[in-house]
Design an enzyme around this catalytic site. Structure first.
Site: not given
Length: 446
Positions: A334-335
């Site tokens: 994700c990030a």
């Protein structure tokens, strides 16, 4: 076995986190060793739990890890403690969409044989509260509803009406909390702002929550209820040990700091058990990777809030790109996926992936069934894992020439990137549910 309580609610927004965190802090301030837990995949609430107790906040996710691991993971996290407080997710009976009770707070409470305390937002009701509580208490006879905490009560008269109504329900009132702006915690998307982004304010908020709970709750009654939980026949989970590659402990760097706050405590334990030395670094502050880094893990968080600062740290961006180019194992979720992209909202990132990310108005949220469609440093092709997506960004393209995962819901698609030693994806996974992942990753180091 440790005394234990599950803090639930009829729906989201009733005040579970305030009550659960306040209880954790209030009991900890009395000298009890409190083990904090959170039902579901949430990364943010456990940060507040850790602040309240001084112990790692741990997740209990029956979907991602399997029902058979819920009690063992609980026993692992609560070993040696006096009390465990488990904060629920959504409404008491809400679980994985379309899969009955799976991953619901009610299911976890049954797996832990733990009494449930229902936090009710009483702000717009009086006698109706008894019908609501009766419905939740009688829906599943295997769920033991041991008490109610009334939240957002307006006045003494309002409290009197609520207590009168609940006398007929047979469920004791174990707390009454007034509206209290001091305990409010700001939110972003569908969760609170992480502790790491507001450390001083978070400390004050937790202290205020503890004070509110001390003043409004029957702590002795709650502790007695927790101690009434029957024995739990579960062997504590332990990360499987593996020999260090070539007799050494390779350094695995794990991104932390305010931009990368999403991680499960068990991941570090699994990496260490697999033979790695785990070193945390902050991409907002550190201009180089930890000395001797031979593997890199970049979890989730909110890099969009720090895009300018991440871009300004050009030495680290180059170091990350160089490590990836060397073929070293890199796991990004994700990030981490956004950080490895060429750009985020036009701001330069590490450029490891031929992809660009941007913020979106659409929130992507939900559990995922995933299958590895290519061999990677995390899993051989064909490996099935369960995961979770939670983001308000998009990346283009959504998958590389070698995709990370094939997903079948909410629609069939491939996503993510496998490139050399890099595995980058939007899908968060819990490695305790597939412990071979950590050993495979460490095996590729060096």
């Amino acid at each position: 076995m440790v005394a234990r309580l599950v803090i639930a609610a009829p729906s989201s927004g009733a005040g579970k986190t305030t009550v659960a965190t306040g209880l954790m802090a209030a009991f900890a301030s009395r000298g009890l060793s409190v083990s904090p837990h959170k039902v579901g995949p949430d990364y943010i609430d456990p940060g507040y739990h850790a602040l309240a107790t001084g112990r790692p906040g741990r997740n209990l996710d029956a979907y991602m890890c399997g029902t058979e691991l819920v009690a063992p993971l609980f026993a692992h996290g609560s070993r040696g403690c006096d009390l465990a407080v488990v904060e629920g997710v959504m409404g008491l009976y809400d679980g994985a969409a379309g899969q009955g009770e799976l991953a619901s707070t009610a299911q976890v409470a049954k797996l832990l044989r733990a009494p449930v305390v229902l936090v009710v937002d009483a702000s717009s009701q009086s006698r109706s509260v008894a019908a609501l509580v009766h419905g939740f208490a009688s829906w599943d006879p295997q769920v033991r509803l041991g008490g109610v905490i009334l939240n957002k009560v307006a006045s003494d008269r309002h409290e009197e009406l609520l207590r009168e109504a609940l006398e007929e329900s047979g469920v004791p009132v174990l707390g009454v909390l007034r509206r209290a702006p001091a305990v409010a915690t700001p939110s972003r998307h569908l969760g609170l702002i992480p502790v790491a982004e507001r450390q001083a304010q978070a400390v004050d908020a937790v202290a205020a929550q503890a004070e509110q709970v001390r003043n409004g709750c029957d702590l002795e009654g709650l502790l007695a209820l927790a101690r009434s939980a029957p024995p739990l026949d579960a062997e504590a989970w332990a990360p499987p040990a593996a020999p260090s590659p070539a007799g050494r402990r390779p350094v695995v760097a794990v991104a932390g700091g305010a931009a990368f706050t999403f991680s499960y405590a068990e991941h570090g334990e699994l990496l260490r058990a697999a033979g790695a030395e785990v070193v945390t670094f902050d991409p907002l502050r550190d201009e180089s990777l930890p000395e001797g880094t031979s593997g890199l893990v970049i979890g989730g968080g909110f890099p969009e809030m720090y895009a300018a600062e991440l871009a300004a740290n050009e030495p680290l961006r180059k170091a990350v790109a160089g490590l990836a180019a060397s073929g070293a194992p890199v796991a990004a979720e994700c990030a981490g996926l956004l950080y490895l992209a060429r750009s985020l909202d036009g701001t330069p990132m590490c450029g490891v992936l031929d992809a660009d990310a941007r913020m979106s108005e659409r929130l992507t949220l939900g559990y995922r069934d995933a299958v590895a469609v290519n061999d990677s440093v995390l899993a051989p092709s064909g490996t099935r894992m369960r995961g979770h997506e939670f983001h308000r960004t998009v990346i283009e393209p959504g998958a590389g020439p070698l995709a990370a995962w094939g997903l079948r819901q909410p629609e069939r698609r491939v996503e993510g990137f496998v490139r050399g030693g890099v595995h980058a994806s939007y899908v968060h996974t819990h490695w305790a549910g597939a412990p071979g992942v950590a050993a495979r990753f460490v095996g590729h180091c060096g």
